[in-house]
Design an enzyme around this catalytic site. Structure first.
Site, PDB file in Angstrom:
ATOM      1  N   PHE A 240       0.818  -1.225   0.000  1.00  0.00           N
ATOM      2  CA  PHE A 240       0.000   0.000   0.000  1.00  0.00           C
ATOM      3  C   PHE A 240       0.845   1.265   0.000  1.00  0.00           C
ATOM      4  O   PHE A 240       0.411   2.301   0.509  1.00  0.00           O
ATOM      5  CB  PHE A 240      -0.989  -0.022   1.179  1.00  0.00           C
ATOM      6  CG  PHE A 240      -1.812  -1.277   1.228  1.00  0.00           C
ATOM      7  CD1 PHE A 240      -2.753  -1.521   0.241  1.00  0.00           C
ATOM      8  CD2 PHE A 240      -1.609  -2.227   2.217  1.00  0.00           C
ATOM      9  CE1 PHE A 240      -3.491  -2.697   0.247  1.00  0.00           C
ATOM     10  CE2 PHE A 240      -2.347  -3.408   2.225  1.00  0.00           C
ATOM     11  CZ  PHE A 240      -3.279  -3.637   1.249  1.00  0.00           C
TER      12      PHE A 240
ATOM     13  N   GLY B 122      -0.303  -8.588  -4.483  1.00  0.00           N
ATOM     14  CA  GLY B 122      -1.712  -8.929  -4.329  1.00  0.00           C
ATOM     15  C   GLY B 122      -2.589  -8.303  -5.398  1.00  0.00           C
ATOM     16  O   GLY B 122      -3.752  -8.645  -5.541  1.00  0.00           O
TER      17      GLY B 122
ATOM     18  N   ILE C 203     -10.057  -2.788 -19.136  1.00  0.00           N
ATOM     19  CA  ILE C 203      -9.741  -3.589 -17.954  1.00  0.00           C
ATOM     20  C   ILE C 203      -9.095  -4.899 -18.413  1.00  0.00           C
ATOM     21  O   ILE C 203      -9.669  -5.646 -19.199  1.00  0.00           O
ATOM     22  CB  ILE C 203     -11.030  -3.855 -17.147  1.00  0.00           C
ATOM     23  CG1 ILE C 203     -11.629  -2.518 -16.689  1.00  0.00           C
ATOM     24  CG2 ILE C 203     -10.735  -4.758 -15.961  1.00  0.00           C
ATOM     25  CD1 ILE C 203     -10.705  -1.647 -15.866  1.00  0.00           C
TER      26      ILE C 203
ATOM     27  N   GLN D 118      -9.535  -5.020  -6.781  1.00  0.00           N
ATOM     28  CA  GLN D 118      -8.771  -3.816  -6.444  1.00  0.00           C
ATOM     29  C   GLN D 118      -9.697  -2.689  -6.006  1.00  0.00           C
ATOM     30  O   GLN D 118      -9.450  -1.994  -5.031  1.00  0.00           O
ATOM     31  CB  GLN D 118      -7.959  -3.355  -7.668  1.00  0.00           C
ATOM     32  CG  GLN D 118      -6.727  -4.202  -7.939  1.00  0.00           C
ATOM     33  CD  GLN D 118      -5.687  -3.986  -6.863  1.00  0.00           C
ATOM     34  OE1 GLN D 118      -5.167  -2.898  -6.668  1.00  0.00           O
ATOM     35  NE2 GLN D 118      -5.402  -5.030  -6.122  1.00  0.00           N
TER      36      GLN D 118
ATOM     37  N   GLY E 167      -4.997   3.446 -14.626  1.00  0.00           N
ATOM     38  CA  GLY E 167      -4.671   2.896 -13.309  1.00  0.00           C
ATOM     39  C   GLY E 167      -5.907   2.479 -12.533  1.00  0.00           C
ATOM     40  O   GLY E 167      -6.970   3.107 -12.625  1.00  0.00           O
TER      41      GLY E 167
ATOM     42  N   GLU F  71      -5.350   2.425  -6.991  1.00  0.00           N
ATOM     43  CA  GLU F  71      -5.547   3.396  -5.924  1.00  0.00           C
ATOM     44  C   GLU F  71      -6.885   4.120  -5.985  1.00  0.00           C
ATOM     45  O   GLU F  71      -7.383   4.593  -4.959  1.00  0.00           O
ATOM     46  CB  GLU F  71      -4.406   4.421  -5.943  1.00  0.00           C
ATOM     47  CG  GLU F  71      -3.087   3.785  -5.537  1.00  0.00           C
ATOM     48  CD  GLU F  71      -1.913   4.701  -5.803  1.00  0.00           C
ATOM     49  OE1 GLU F  71      -1.422   5.320  -4.872  1.00  0.00           O
ATOM     50  OE2 GLU F  71      -1.486   4.779  -6.973  1.00  0.00           O
TER      51      GLU F  71
HETATM   52  N1  MCN Z   1      -5.842  -3.874 -13.605  1.00  0.00           N
HETATM   53  C1  MCN Z   1      -6.706  -4.213 -14.627  1.00  0.00           C
HETATM   54  N2  MCN Z   1      -6.912  -3.350 -15.660  1.00  0.00           N
HETATM   55  C2  MCN Z   1      -6.271  -2.158 -15.716  1.00  0.00           C
HETATM   56  C3  MCN Z   1      -5.368  -1.808 -14.704  1.00  0.00           C
HETATM   57  C4  MCN Z   1      -5.160  -2.697 -13.655  1.00  0.00           C
HETATM   58  O1  MCN Z   1      -7.297  -5.298 -14.594  1.00  0.00           O
HETATM   59  N3  MCN Z   1      -6.520  -1.320 -16.721  1.00  0.00           N
HETATM   60  C5  MCN Z   1      -5.700  -4.742 -12.418  1.00  0.00           C
HETATM   61  C6  MCN Z   1      -4.605  -5.783 -12.549  1.00  0.00           C
HETATM   62  O2  MCN Z   1      -4.951  -6.925 -11.813  1.00  0.00           O
HETATM   63  C7  MCN Z   1      -3.415  -5.093 -11.917  1.00  0.00           C
HETATM   64  C8  MCN Z   1      -4.073  -4.305 -10.797  1.00  0.00           C
HETATM   65  O3  MCN Z   1      -5.365  -3.948 -11.294  1.00  0.00           O
HETATM   66  O4  MCN Z   1      -2.482  -6.020 -11.409  1.00  0.00           O
HETATM   67  C9  MCN Z   1      -3.335  -3.037 -10.352  1.00  0.00           C
HETATM   68  O5  MCN Z   1      -2.824  -2.334 -11.447  1.00  0.00           O
HETATM   69  P1  MCN Z   1      -2.320  -0.819 -11.352  1.00  0.00           P
HETATM   70  O6  MCN Z   1      -3.467   0.074 -11.157  1.00  0.00           O
HETATM   71  O7  MCN Z   1      -1.404  -0.572 -12.489  1.00  0.00           O
HETATM   72  O8  MCN Z   1      -1.487  -0.755  -9.979  1.00  0.00           O
HETATM   73  P2  MCN Z   1      -0.002  -1.338  -9.725  1.00  0.00           P
HETATM   74  O9  MCN Z   1       0.145  -2.638 -10.362  1.00  0.00           O
HETATM   75  O10 MCN Z   1       1.002  -0.268  -9.944  1.00  0.00           O
HETATM   76  O11 MCN Z   1      -0.112  -1.654  -8.150  1.00  0.00           O
HETATM   77  C10 MCN Z   1       0.133  -0.658  -7.200  1.00  0.00           C
HETATM   78  C11 MCN Z   1      -1.162  -0.159  -6.610  1.00  0.00           C
HETATM   79  C12 MCN Z   1      -0.860   0.783  -5.533  1.00  0.00           C
HETATM   80  S1  MCN Z   1       0.029   2.146  -5.948  1.00  0.00           S
HETATM   81  C13 MCN Z   1      -1.221   0.510  -4.235  1.00  0.00           C
HETATM   82  S2  MCN Z   1      -0.858   1.655  -3.015  1.00  0.00           S
HETATM   83  C14 MCN Z   1      -1.904  -0.706  -3.914  1.00  0.00           C
HETATM   84  C15 MCN Z   1      -2.628  -1.275  -5.066  1.00  0.00           C
HETATM   85  O12 MCN Z   1      -1.937  -1.291  -6.173  1.00  0.00           O
HETATM   86  N4  MCN Z   1      -1.451  -1.547  -2.973  1.00  0.00           N
HETATM   87  C16 MCN Z   1      -1.986  -2.813  -2.907  1.00  0.00           C
HETATM   88  N5  MCN Z   1      -3.352  -2.391  -4.836  1.00  0.00           N
HETATM   89  C17 MCN Z   1      -2.977  -3.245  -3.848  1.00  0.00           C
HETATM   90  N6  MCN Z   1      -3.534  -4.465  -3.756  1.00  0.00           N
HETATM   91  C18 MCN Z   1      -3.099  -5.321  -2.808  1.00  0.00           C
HETATM   92  N7  MCN Z   1      -3.675  -6.546  -2.736  1.00  0.00           N
HETATM   93  N8  MCN Z   1      -2.113  -4.991  -1.922  1.00  0.00           N
HETATM   94  C19 MCN Z   1      -1.552  -3.760  -1.949  1.00  0.00           C
HETATM   95  O13 MCN Z   1      -0.585  -3.454  -1.108  1.00  0.00           O
HETATM   96 MO1  MOS Z   2       0.859   3.231  -3.974  1.00  0.00          MO
HETATM   97  S1  MOS Z   2       0.645   4.451  -2.338  1.00  0.00           S
HETATM   98  O1  MOS Z   2       1.523   4.513  -4.995  1.00  0.00           O
HETATM   99  O2  MOS Z   2       2.280   2.319  -3.560  1.00  0.00           O
END
Ligand code: MCN
Ligand code: MOS
Length: 764
Positions: free
Chosen positions: A246, A473, A655, A664, A728, A731
């Protein structure tokens, strides 16, 4: 670590690989205990380190008496501010680094209660805990400022780059027919991931291996290398599975430097597990904030002016700005605008990024204020948002790439049954419960960064995806298998994904909700190159049955390679590999231009944040958007609040995996429920100690606090956001939840709570 468990596709068989509702490929390993966390990695001959943290909020370590600790059974090493660990300051996230500056992770200067000031290493964990207890520290105390409300805290310092203004906000406000003005506050909040922090550090000569939960293996490996003055290649950071981060696991903290330095000094691997109470001060949570918002509008609720004055706390020795004005300029069309942000240094560990930093408290202020405006003019809270939609990004002057906020408000209202809401507060009931319906909107910028991936097609037809990116996760393992499967026309369960190791191809931080967009882009590019190479070989190699078909391309689908017409040869990938006499086809690509390809690529791009592009870097202003609809039931006599219904609609573009994206969004909403009703770091004003530094007293939402949550996607592919069209997801879910709940509580009770969390004593 390869995910080798058998797995099944539980999605609709008609789904493509990308966009399919696949369950998490690591899910089975996680729930059966097969997914070992970094600290569980077996290492021979371990010694155990335990931290000693300060008990005062400000001052100096005058003297440390280590005699008893050193004499205790099993003690190997006692580290104090006297010990020279021989470390150098590492660079910041952007790669900036002061020349040759020493770094003292156990400083003599005490800047907050709970700061690590000493450490003990012993043969066993129990011995180390006991010896740590015996370290005697004498302090010279100085006056401390323990929080934003401390009389000594002052107004803070203006952060110039966060000042935004257009039109004449003060005059337009004064001239507005309707004005509302109020202060909104959020407390210190903490990440509390279920897997606490820590590391195992092992030296082999001048090579360091660190097993540590990490949101960014490459960035953290680089930082360790810098601390010890080593080339990047000499450090390997391993983080195959993570129990949540997180925002708290993207950087090297003092305890990591201490453990790795202790391992070097001892010539033995060292394990350091940060205890749950220590996690509250070993790195920073979300800073406490306050913001004053004044909205001026006409009698129809159309905005004329917004004046925003925000402040957040930071530490006395470091800077982290929780930007209370992050969402304020982009949510609504407003001809006159002024926003400022101050930073107030207090005696705390430097705060850090916690899910949707900035946007989250910012939306609490703005979305609460919009509700107040709706009631001031007598306009439905959804309607007032529709009347004020920003049709372009006034701040950057750029058009939105995609902004389906109207669609989100419409779909959310419809699914929630918003039209049946009665406007007046206290007008809806369920027996003795007052019922309130509230709405709150959210946004999160699309950030873009470089990443690299490797694809291997093996002799048995298995496809490997290899990257140093991580999965804490959120679903990285799964969406990368889907991406490769889609491009190479194989079933998802024919793909194996290896992640979480800085010795693998480079990836940007799993932060800022940008990893999925970046790393699917890299995998897509590498898999496309692998497909082209395989086709090229199949058409040209002697021994290939395709060589003399006259075809100039081939089709990869359902795990087979075929000519694009009926009747020609069709082979499984394994059969083709055998015919070609190859044991692998391997391609490695990054998302950078052609000149920066190759294993070294443009290393700086994924070990620092220098390659990150903000939401307005291109021709458009690119963001995710959402609208939350919530029902609360408030007990009239006791003031207890239950969230009884939640419907949210999201525009996150295309997605990749709806099941995971929905998870998420729900996860973010659940954190938002905790933030709205439960979470608050309580600071003892006498000594700056975090009083509720454990999971019994720092309350987060549990299943009993969470209703069924319906989530809806209204996004459309946005190719300005990412290679595959997704924005994204990780978050945005939390942004706008707390104000939606506060607005629902107002609707239920007529009581406007402007400081989080909304506890029952604030309602009585
Ligand atoms: N995804 C999708 N379609 C999209 C974008 C994303 O289906 N267009 C889905 C995917 O499963 C992808 C996930 O959402 O793996 C997250 O993608 P993204 O938004 O790119 O985020 P990141 O992979 O960069 O993950 C970081 C983000 C952040 S910044 C925090 S804070 C956070 C979060 O993810 N912390 C988490 N989700 C979390 N989920 C879990 N279980 N644990 C954390 O600590
Ligand atoms: Mo998320 S707070 O940008 O790891």
């Amino acid at each position: 670590m390869t995910i080798v468990e058998p797995r099944t596709k539980r999605g609709d068989a008609s789904d493509g690989a990308l966009g399919g509702r696949f369950s998490r490929l690591d899910g089975r390993l996680k729930i059966t205990g097969g997914a070992a966390y970094a600290l569980e990695h077996p290492v021979e001959d371990l010694a155990y380190a335990v931290l000693v943290q300060s008990t005062i909020a400000a001052g100096r370590v005058a003297a440390v008496d280590t005699a008893k600790a050193e004499a205790a059974p099993g003690t190997l090493l006692v580290l104090t501010p006297e010990t020279d660990l021989g470390l150098k300051i590492a660079s910041d996230w952007y790669g900036n680094r002061p020349e040759d500056q020493p770094y003292h992770p156990l400083p003599r200067q005490v800047s907050f209660n709970g700061q690590t000031v000493a450490a003990v290493v012993a043969e066993t964990l129990e011995q180390a805990i006991e010896a740590a207890r015996l370290v005697q520290i004498a302090y010279e105390q100085s006056p401390a400022v323990t929080g934003l409300d401390d009389p000594g805290a002052g107004e803070g310092n203006l952060v110039d780059q966060f000042t935004a203004a257009w039109g004449d906000a003060e005059t337009a406000l004064a001239d507005s027919a309707v004005r509302i003005e109020a202060e909104y506050r959020t407390p210190r909040e903490y990440h509390v991931p279920i897997e606490p922090h820590g590391l195992v550090a092992r030296w082999d000569g001048d090579h360091l291996t660190v097993w540590e939960p990490s949101q960014w293996t490459h960035g953290m490996a680089r930082n360790y290398a810098e601390l010890f003055g080593l080339p990047d290649e000499n450090v390997r950071l391993v983080s195959p599975f993570i129990g949540g981060g997180f925002g708290s696991k993207a950087t090297v903290y003092a305890y990591g430097a201490v453990a790795a330095a202790a391992a070097r000094k001892l010539g033995r691997p060292v394990k350091l597990a940060v205890t749950r109470p220590q996690t509250f001060t070993s790195y920073g949570g979300r800073a406490a904030t306050r913001q004053r918002l004044a909205l001026g509008a006409n009698s129809d609720g159309v905005l004329h002016s917004i004046v925003h004055r925000g402040a957040s706390e930071t530490s006395t020795y470091g800077v982290f700005a929780e930007q209370t004005g992050a969402a304020t300029p982009i949510m609504y069309a407003v001809p006159n605008f002024s926003s400022e942000q101050r930073l107030v240094p207090v005696n705390t560990v430097t705060p850090g990024a916690l899910r949707a930093p900035g946007k989250n408290p910012s939306a609490f202020g703005l979305e609460s204020a919009m509700d107040e405006l709706a009631y001031a003019v007598g306009v439905d809270p959804v309607e007032i948002r529709l009347r004020n939609q920003a049709e372009h990004d006034r701040q950057s002057g750029k058009p939105w790439s995609t902004r389906r906020m109207r669609e989100a408000l419409a779909a959310g209202s419809e699914a929630f049954g918003w039209s049946r809401r009665s406007f007046e507060p206290r007008s809806m009931r369920d027996g003795r419960q007052l019922v309130g319906w509230g709405v709150g909107c959210g946004t999160f910028p699309v950030l873009r960064a470089a990443s690299e991936a490797l694809i291997r097609i093996l002799a048995d037809g298995t496809v490997e995806v290899v990257s140093g990116a991580i999965d804490m996760g959120q679903g990285t393992y799964t969406i990368l298998a889907q991406t490769a499967a889609e491009v190479l026309g194989v079933p998802v369960d024919q793909v194996e994904v290896r992640l979480g190791d800085s010795s693998l191809p480079g990836a940007t931080v799993a932060g800022g909700s940008m990893l999925a967009g970046a790393i699917t882009g890299a995998v897509y590019k590498a898999a496309t190159a692998a497909r082209e190479e395989l086709i090229e070989l199949a058409l040209s190699e002697t021994g290939s049955p395709f060589r003399d078909t006259g075809a100039n391309t081939l089709v990869l689908a359902d795990g087979r390679v075929s000519v694009p017409r009926d009747g020609g040869p069709s082979l499984t990938i394994a059969e083709l590999m055998a015919a070609l006499g190859r044991d692998r086809v391997e391609t490695r690509r990054n998302t950078l231009p052609e000149a920066d390809q190759g294993p070294e690529g443009h290393k700086r791009a994924w070990t620092t944040m220098t390659s990150i592009q903000g939401p307005t870097a291109g021709e458009y202003s690119v963001h995710s958007w959402c609208a939350h609809f919530v029902e609360v039931k408030v007990d009239e006599d006791f003031g207890t609040i239950r969230v009884s219904r939640f419907v949210s609609a999201f525009d996150c573009g295309r997605i990749y995996n709806p099941k995971l994206a929905e998870s998420q969004w729900r996860g973010g909403i659940i954190m938002g429920i905790g933030q709205a009703l439960l979470e608050e770091g309580l600071v003892d004003g006498r000594n700056g100690r975090i009083i509720n530094n454990n999971l019994a007293d720092y309350l987060v939402a549990t299943n009993a606090d969470v209703p069924d949550i319906q989530v809806i996607s209204v996004g459309i592919p946005d190719l300005d956001a990412s290679v595959l069209g997704g924005k994204g997801v990780g978050e945005i879910g939390i942004v706008g939840v707390a104000p939606a709940i506060a607005n629902a509580v107002f609707h239920a009770t007529g009581n406007r709570v402007r400081d989080l969390p909304i506890t029952l004593e604030k309602l009585l």
